[in-house]
Motif scaffolding. Sequence first.
Motif, mmCIF file in Angstrom:
data_model
loop_
_atom_site.group_PDB
_atom_site.id
_atom_site.type_symbol
_atom_site.label_atom_id
_atom_site.label_comp_id
_atom_site.label_asym_id
_atom_site.label_seq_id
_atom_site.Cartn_x
_atom_site.Cartn_y
_atom_site.Cartn_z
ATOM 1 N N VAL A 1 0.877 -1.177 0.000
ATOM 2 C CA VAL A 1 0.000 0.000 0.000
ATOM 3 C C VAL A 1 0.908 1.218 0.000
ATOM 4 N N ALA B 1 -2.222 5.546 2.725
ATOM 5 C CA ALA B 1 -3.476 5.260 3.429
ATOM 6 C C ALA B 1 -4.191 6.574 3.679
ATOM 7 N N ARG C 1 -9.481 9.675 -1.544
ATOM 8 C CA ARG C 1 -9.119 8.285 -1.859
ATOM 9 C C ARG C 1 -9.355 7.984 -3.349
ATOM 10 N N ASP D 1 -5.133 2.578 0.573
ATOM 11 C CA ASP D 1 -5.967 1.911 1.560
ATOM 12 C C ASP D 1 -6.783 3.012 2.258
ATOM 13 N N TYR D 2 -7.960 2.627 2.757
ATOM 14 C CA TYR D 2 -8.804 3.592 3.455
ATOM 15 C C TYR D 2 -9.171 2.986 4.788
ATOM 16 N N ASP D 3 -9.022 3.745 5.858
ATOM 17 C CA ASP D 3 -9.340 3.186 7.174
ATOM 18 C C ASP D 3 -9.944 4.289 8.034
ATOM 19 N N GLN E 1 -0.832 0.798 9.790
ATOM 20 C CA GLN E 1 -0.197 1.087 8.496
ATOM 21 C C GLN E 1 1.313 0.883 8.578
ATOM 22 N N THR F 1 3.188 0.743 4.983
ATOM 23 C CA THR F 1 2.664 1.854 4.162
ATOM 24 C C THR F 1 3.510 3.116 4.395
#
Length: 457
Positions: free
Chosen positions: A358, A361, A379, A389-391, A403, A408
């Motif tokens: 990734v 993020a 994003r 990545d999305y969190d 991450q 990341t």
Amino acid sequence: MAEQLNEYQGKATMEKITSLAKRRGFVFQSSEIYGGQNGAWDYGPLGIELKNRIAGAWWKEMTQLNDDIVGLDAAILMHPRTWEASGHVENFTDPLVDCKKCKARFRADMIPEENLAAKKCPECGGELTDTRKFNLMFKTHIGPAEDTASIIYLRPETAQGIYVNYKNIIQSNRMKIPFGIAQIGKAFRNEIVTKNFIFRTCEFEQMEMQFFVKPGSDDEWFNEWKKRRWAYYDRLGVKMDHLRWHQHGPDELAHYAKDAYDIQYLFPMGWRELEGVHNRTNYDLTRHTQFSGKDMQYIDQDNNNERYIPYIIETSAGLTRNVLMILCDAYDEEQVADKGNDDDWRTVLRFHPSLAPVTVAVLPLMKKDGLAELAQDIRHELKEDFAVDYDQAGAIGRRYRRQDEAGTPFCVTIDYQSKEDGTVTLRFRDSMEQIRVPKSELTARLRQEIKEYKRIK
Ligand code: ATP
């Protein structure tokens, strides 16, 4: 050249790497629900990304950055005569000994000499059998009849697929010596001992490049490829004091090789081969001439149609072994606070950004007040150019740690100020430094950071 270490000083252990790999979805045991399959591993969502990027870096290095190297993807199943010509049917064996008492199996060349001489099991002290030769090729049958005429092998190396296509490629692509053919693909070896996670497995992937040269220029090209392969690992950000050369002594050198060097990496279990650079002479093409009856000579049209069988300089690296190397090389544990809490320490994978599964993020500080929507927009924008990545779940500190552990390199955090002035926080994995960047400049800034990345720890 960096001074090499005498012994491993990093934070990784094979146990930690194996457990992190499973926990975060890099690598799983094959067929785990049935108790696992020895010598085989499955690459999970992060693992396949990492493996693809390592393969991509090698492919770019070989085919895109070299005008005189082209690619190939040959079949795993090859005509069985190939393996007679290559010498694998006769010679691709390991010396095997068994313990009569505890039934453990060993490669005779991997146990202490005194045990072998005394025929004493290094594990239980029981009696060892005589050493016998064990062929590492997987044999199966093609077609419905299981007789000797239908025997076929799973290839134990990708190189032979290149040799049998060398004339095709000269003709189809008008290649002139010196030139190379690169290939990435699966290879299979019935290894006697598979241990150390994905280091030595029965099913694995290789990245091999065979460089065809005029006899007499082979020593020069051999040295040139040694230089290029060393420089490659440096550019990937690998710790150079963890790499060294090992020249094959007379007892290690394959019968056909004129000279051979391994690049060894200092894994947690010690120095081990990562890649080999070999001068294979004209052995392979000479043998294929003999076994196929086809003329494997090169005709040098720029030089009065001079004919010769080229010498081959081979660079042969394990892709899956490179994945293990990159995981070990990137692994770090760092104290980031001193509050007596569990999260005073972080685990961080310091992947080069071009290899990280990734790249960035995107994390909204809160789900509410439109921050999640703004983060989703960012994003979607970044997705075109980077692996994103999305969190949005949990405390921001925890999310950063997750991450870090996935390697990341960049996190983008969207907060209330983002709504007001259009800036976001860009956090760097290695330094944990945070800066504010206008969101309109994010893509360009990330590109620049990836290009100029220098490993700091
Ligand atoms: P060894 O002596 O350790 O069995 P080798 O010298 O036979 O290995 P090569 O035939 O030169 O290995 O293979 C080239 C590369 O392929 C190795 O440097 C390694 O990175 C990779 N490789 C070879 N065998 C395996 C295996 N069983 N599992 C994973 N990678 C492998």
